[in-house]
Design an enzyme around this catalytic site. Structure first.
Site, short mmCIF file in Angstrom:
data_model
loop_
_atom_site.label_atom_id
_atom_site.label_comp_id
_atom_site.label_asym_id
_atom_site.label_seq_id
_atom_site.Cartn_x
_atom_site.Cartn_y
_atom_site.Cartn_z
CD GLU A 261 42.06 42.46 65.54
OE1 GLU A 261 43.12 42.96 65.13
OE2 GLU A 261 40.96 42.60 64.94
CG ASP B 65 43.74 46.61 53.50
OD1 ASP B 65 43.19 46.60 52.39
OD2 ASP B 65 44.41 45.65 53.93
CB CYS C 110 44.10 51.67 61.26
SG CYS C 110 45.69 51.27 60.53
CD1 TRP D 292 46.62 41.64 65.60
CD2 TRP D 292 48.07 43.34 65.54
NE1 TRP D 292 45.90 42.80 65.78
CE2 TRP D 292 46.77 43.86 65.75
CE3 TRP D 292 49.15 44.22 65.48
CZ2 TRP D 292 46.53 45.22 65.89
CZ3 TRP D 292 48.90 45.58 65.61
CH2 TRP D 292 47.60 46.07 65.82
CE1 TYR E 153 43.36 50.37 66.87
CE2 TYR E 153 44.90 48.58 66.50
CZ TYR E 153 44.18 49.66 66.03
OH TYR E 153 44.30 50.03 64.71
NE ARG F 297 46.55 55.83 61.87
CZ ARG F 297 47.35 55.27 60.97
NH1 ARG F 297 47.43 55.76 59.74
NH2 ARG F 297 48.07 54.21 61.28
#
Length: 291
Positions: free
Chosen positions: A61, A195, A171, A83, A109, A192
């Site tokens: 990733e 999980d 995120c 994803w 991203y 921000r």
């Protein structure tokens, strides 16, 4: 204290005093404003050991981000499925992105890292020379002794102009690099939303891998990874599994070496990772991925 205890203590804190909230995708327990710091010296890579982290998936990733790609099919072809839910027809439609094909994630991203704010067409478009290549600009400054101690070595994934074009707003939104003594490279990340059960272990690994790669690429030595979290949360569905995880004693983090320095930052791959010590971990803990 083992550095992994920072993560385990965050779980304990959320379970003990976290605020129960109705989130976008289910009930969560959350706290706000947390941080962790990991030593990357001598090749150390903070892969959590109280459960197995799928580090190869994480690394694939990361290289997908670095390449600037926004096509989930590229990940699926490498058996990376993290994803998939966000790239589904149903999810894209829920975001008002009916014009995007399934598996087109919009300007997420990689697009912002390598082509910041370039007008987004689709996952097939060649964006070469378009937008701002934030990552390359930082690398160029890190390679120059006159600029490598700048306090402006920042890459932002948060672009308000294009948030509504993305399948999922980022995120982990901002990274900053820091060089001390013209030799040692550190990275800090502001996230921000984290999980804690599934995402945070991946984020720790991903940005630590990135720091090792950038250090190799710029003839520097990896120093530290500093991790700042805004909203750190646990999904209700993950509570019982995390209660098991916090009973486990961490093992020593493994050490790695990036064995090849490439001319192009896009060319790093799993073939460049050599583990100098074994990655020892407790058995896998399965948790539901929540899109």
């Amino acid at each position: 204290m083992h550095e992994e205890e920072q993560y385990l203590n965050l779980i304990r804190k959320i379970l003990n005093i976290g605020s129960l909230e109705q989130g976008r995708n289910g009930n969560i327990y959350s706290v706000f404003g947390e941080s962790m710091k990991f030593d990357l010296k001598d090749g150390t890579i903070p892969l959590l050991t109280t459960k197995r982290v799928a580090w190869k998936t994480c690394f694939k990733e990361l290289t997908w981000f670095i390449s600037g790609c926004t096509d989930n099919q590229i990940l699926k072809d490498q058996n990376v499925n993290i994803w998939n839910d966000n790239a589904s027809r149903q999810f894209l439609d829920s975001r008002g992105l009916q014009h995007l094909e399934e598996n087109d994630l919009g300007p997420v991203y990689g697009h912002q890292w390598r082509h910041f704010n370039a007008d987004y067409e689709n996952r097939h478009t060649d964006y070469s020379g378009k937008g701002i290549d934030q990552l390359s600009e930082v690398i160029n400054q890190l390679k120059n002794k006159e600029t490598q101690t700048s306090r402006r070595l920042i890459v932002s994934a948060w672009n308000p102009c294009q948030i509504n074009e993305m399948a999922l707003p980022p995120c982990h939104v901002l990274m900053q690099f820091h060089v001390r003594e013209h030799k040692y490279l550190s990275c800090s990340l502001y996230q921000r939303s984290g999980d804690v059960g599934l995402g945070v272990p991946f984020n720790i690994a991903s940005y630590s891998f990135l720091t090792h790669i950038i250090a190799k690429h710029c003839d520097l030595l990896p120093d530290t990874f500093v991790y700042f979290l805004g909203n750190a949360h646990i999904y209700q569905e993950h509570i019982e599994q995390l209660k098991i995880q916090i009973t486990r004693e961490p093992y020593v983090f493994p050490k790695l070496e990036i064995i090849t320095k490439h001319d192009n930052i896009n060319n790093y791959s799993l073939n460049d990772i050599f583990f100098k010590t074994d990655y020892k971990y407790h058995e896998t803990i399965k948790m539901k991925m929540i899109a």
